[in-house]
Write a protein that holds these residues in place. Structure first.
Motif, PDB file in Angstrom:
ATOM      1  N   PRO A 147       0.812  -1.222   0.000  1.00 63.22           N
ATOM      2  CA  PRO A 147       0.000   0.000   0.000  1.00 63.22           C
ATOM      3  C   PRO A 147       0.844   1.270   0.000  1.00 63.22           C
ATOM      4  O   PRO A 147       0.406   2.307  -0.507  1.00 63.22           O
ATOM      5  N   GLU A 148       2.028   1.197   0.590  1.00 60.12           N
ATOM      6  CA  GLU A 148       2.886   2.385   0.664  1.00 60.12           C
ATOM      7  C   GLU A 148       3.518   2.686  -0.692  1.00 60.12           C
ATOM      8  O   GLU A 148       3.539   3.828  -1.148  1.00 60.12           O
ATOM      9  N   CYS A 149       4.020   1.651  -1.367  1.00 58.77           N
ATOM     10  CA  CYS A 149       4.646   1.832  -2.680  1.00 58.77           C
ATOM     11  C   CYS A 149       3.604   1.974  -3.791  1.00 58.77           C
ATOM     12  O   CYS A 149       3.864   2.578  -4.830  1.00 58.77           O
ATOM     13  N   GLY A 150       2.427   1.364  -3.568  1.00 67.50           N
ATOM     14  CA  GLY A 150       1.386   1.417  -4.577  1.00 67.50           C
ATOM     15  C   GLY A 150       1.584   0.442  -5.715  1.00 67.50           C
ATOM     16  O   GLY A 150       1.138   0.687  -6.836  1.00 67.50           O
TER      17      GLY A 150
ATOM     18  N   VAL B 151       4.862  -9.351  11.478  1.00 70.88           N
ATOM     19  CA  VAL B 151       4.614  -8.238  10.581  1.00 70.88           C
ATOM     20  C   VAL B 151       5.031  -8.636   9.175  1.00 70.88           C
ATOM     21  O   VAL B 151       5.763  -9.604   8.967  1.00 70.88           O
ATOM     22  N   VAL B 152       4.543  -7.870   8.215  1.00 71.86           N
ATOM     23  CA  VAL B 152       4.973  -7.998   6.823  1.00 71.86           C
ATOM     24  C   VAL B 152       5.776  -6.754   6.494  1.00 71.86           C
ATOM     25  O   VAL B 152       5.273  -5.639   6.609  1.00 71.86           O
ATOM     26  N   GLU B 153       7.026  -6.949   6.114  1.00 67.73           N
ATOM     27  CA  GLU B 153       7.922  -5.831   5.824  1.00 67.73           C
ATOM     28  C   GLU B 153       8.180  -5.759   4.330  1.00 67.73           C
ATOM     29  O   GLU B 153       8.613  -6.730   3.708  1.00 67.73           O
ATOM     30  N   CYS B 154       7.897  -4.606   3.741  1.00 67.07           N
ATOM     31  CA  CYS B 154       8.171  -4.401   2.322  1.00 67.07           C
ATOM     32  C   CYS B 154       9.673  -4.356   2.102  1.00 67.07           C
ATOM     33  O   CYS B 154      10.391  -3.618   2.787  1.00 67.07           O
ATOM     34  N   ALA B 155      10.165  -5.129   1.141  1.00 70.04           N
ATOM     35  CA  ALA B 155      11.601  -5.165   0.874  1.00 70.04           C
ATOM     36  C   ALA B 155      12.087  -3.871   0.237  1.00 70.04           C
ATOM     37  O   ALA B 155      13.286  -3.574   0.288  1.00 70.04           O
ATOM     38  N   ALA B 156      11.161  -3.090  -0.332  1.00 70.51           N
ATOM     39  CA  ALA B 156      11.567  -1.853  -0.992  1.00 70.51           C
ATOM     40  C   ALA B 156      11.549  -0.664  -0.038  1.00 70.51           C
ATOM     41  O   ALA B 156      12.555   0.006   0.162  1.00 70.51           O
TER      42      ALA B 156
ATOM     43  N   GLU C 160      10.526  -0.824   3.285  1.00 69.97           N
ATOM     44  CA  GLU C 160      10.760  -1.311   4.645  1.00 69.97           C
ATOM     45  C   GLU C 160       9.651  -0.936   5.625  1.00 69.97           C
ATOM     46  O   GLU C 160       9.839  -1.010   6.836  1.00 69.97           O
ATOM     47  N   THR C 161       8.490  -0.536   5.106  1.00 67.60           N
ATOM     48  CA  THR C 161       7.343  -0.272   5.970  1.00 67.60           C
ATOM     49  C   THR C 161       6.804  -1.581   6.521  1.00 67.60           C
ATOM     50  O   THR C 161       6.797  -2.601   5.826  1.00 67.60           O
ATOM     51  N   HIS C 162       6.349  -1.554   7.777  1.00 67.05           N
ATOM     52  CA  HIS C 162       5.757  -2.735   8.399  1.00 67.05           C
ATOM     53  C   HIS C 162       4.232  -2.666   8.313  1.00 67.05           C
ATOM     54  O   HIS C 162       3.642  -1.619   8.553  1.00 67.05           O
ATOM     55  N   PHE C 163       3.618  -3.799   7.986  1.00 66.74           N
ATOM     56  CA  PHE C 163       2.170  -3.902   7.898  1.00 66.74           C
ATOM     57  C   PHE C 163       1.708  -5.111   8.690  1.00 66.74           C
ATOM     58  O   PHE C 163       2.481  -6.042   8.946  1.00 66.74           O
ATOM     59  N   GLY C 164       0.424  -5.125   9.055  1.00 66.01           N
ATOM     60  CA  GLY C 164      -0.166  -6.323   9.629  1.00 66.01           C
ATOM     61  C   GLY C 164      -0.257  -7.411   8.579  1.00 66.01           C
ATOM     62  O   GLY C 164      -0.264  -7.138   7.370  1.00 66.01           O
ATOM     63  N   THR C 165      -0.348  -8.647   9.020  1.00 69.63           N
ATOM     64  CA  THR C 165      -0.359  -9.760   8.071  1.00 69.63           C
ATOM     65  C   THR C 165      -1.600  -9.768   7.186  1.00 69.63           C
ATOM     66  O   THR C 165      -1.610 -10.426   6.148  1.00 69.63           O
ATOM     67  N   ASP C 166      -2.649  -9.037   7.574  1.00 68.05           N
ATOM     68  CA  ASP C 166      -3.845  -9.006   6.733  1.00 68.05           C
ATOM     69  C   ASP C 166      -3.605  -8.300   5.404  1.00 68.05           C
ATOM     70  O   ASP C 166      -4.425  -8.407   4.491  1.00 68.05           O
TER      71      ASP C 166
END
Length: 239
Positions: free
Chosen positions: A39-42, A72-77, A79-85
């Motif tokens: 969601p952060e990178c789009g 958590v789910v961390e975006c490799a690009a 590095e934002t953390h998100f809930g697993t949903d």
């Protein structure tokens, strides 16, 4: 007495020193990876699924456990953390495939209900499926597939007049459309129903079997009964 912030909004010097001495650090461990829609990178990105342990650190040295962190789910690009949903949202690639398959399934369901004797109907169905992403779809392919499905006992109806939307066909539509519906805007869900309606109307008014199938399509797309009726009526009005 608790010290407040300074006149410029900064923390008092003593508080800043304490925070540098006493901190809580999290040690992360990667337990899985894959691709998701960030969601952060789009867009579609790789992710790391991570769990962590919080520890109280003094002068940078971890001492006392403060419990678990994550997962958590961390975006490799970014590095934002998100809930697993966040993984419930399909990737762009997966979403495109789901949308393409949904239109294909609706087209087949309408043809199964209304028959394939009209070249106008089969041509409209083939054009609709090609527009959805199956670029090489032909009328002959759809007719062959309908014949094969009709021969597969219990998969599609054998007596459409007695039961225009049997359990097998309803299951087929729900399995294709229900996972997609939450990720579509109302206009997108309505568009899929209207595409099916235009196939059915290509050779004249809806037959009872076609109307029943399209009603099932609307329900699977989470459209209310009134909206389904409105859209089926609107599809009959020349634009």
């Amino acid at each position: 007495m608790v010290q407040g912030r300074g006149q410029n909004g900064t923390k008092p010097r003593a508080v800043g020193i304490l925070e540098r001495i006493w901190t809580t650090r999290t040690s992360w461990t990667t337990v899985g990876d894959g691709e998701f829609f960030c969601p952060e990178c789009g867009g579609d990105r790789n992710f790391r699924r991570r769990t962590g342990r919080r520890r109280l650190a003094v002068l940078g040295v971890p001492l006392l456990s403060r419990g678990a962190a994550g997962p958590v789910v961390e975006c490799a690009a970014c590095e934002t953390h998100f809930g697993t949903d966040v993984l419930d949202h399909p990737t762009t690639t997966r979403f495109s495939a789901m949308l393409r398959d949904a239109v294909h399934t609706v087209a087949l369901a309408v043809l199964a209900a209304g028959g394939t004797s009209s070249r106008t109907v089969t041509a409209t169905a083939a054009a609709t499926v090609r527009a959805a992403g199956y670029d090489d779809c032909t009328e002959e392919q759809l007719i062959t597939l309908i014949e094969a499905l009709a021969a597969d006992t219990g998969r599609f109806l054998t007596d459409t007049e007695a039961d225009p939307c049997g359990a097998a066909l309803a299951i087929e539509l729900h399995e294709s459309l229900e996972p997609l519906a939450p990720h579509l805007a109302p206009a997108g869900r309505e568009s899929i129903l209207l595409q099916g309606a235009r196939i059915a109307l290509a050779d004249g008014p809806y037959s009872p079997a076609e109307r029943e199938v399209l009603t099932t399509v609307g329900g699977a797309l989470q459209l209310c009964t009134d909206d389904v009726a409105r859209l089926l009526a609107a599809a009959r009005t020349p634009s």
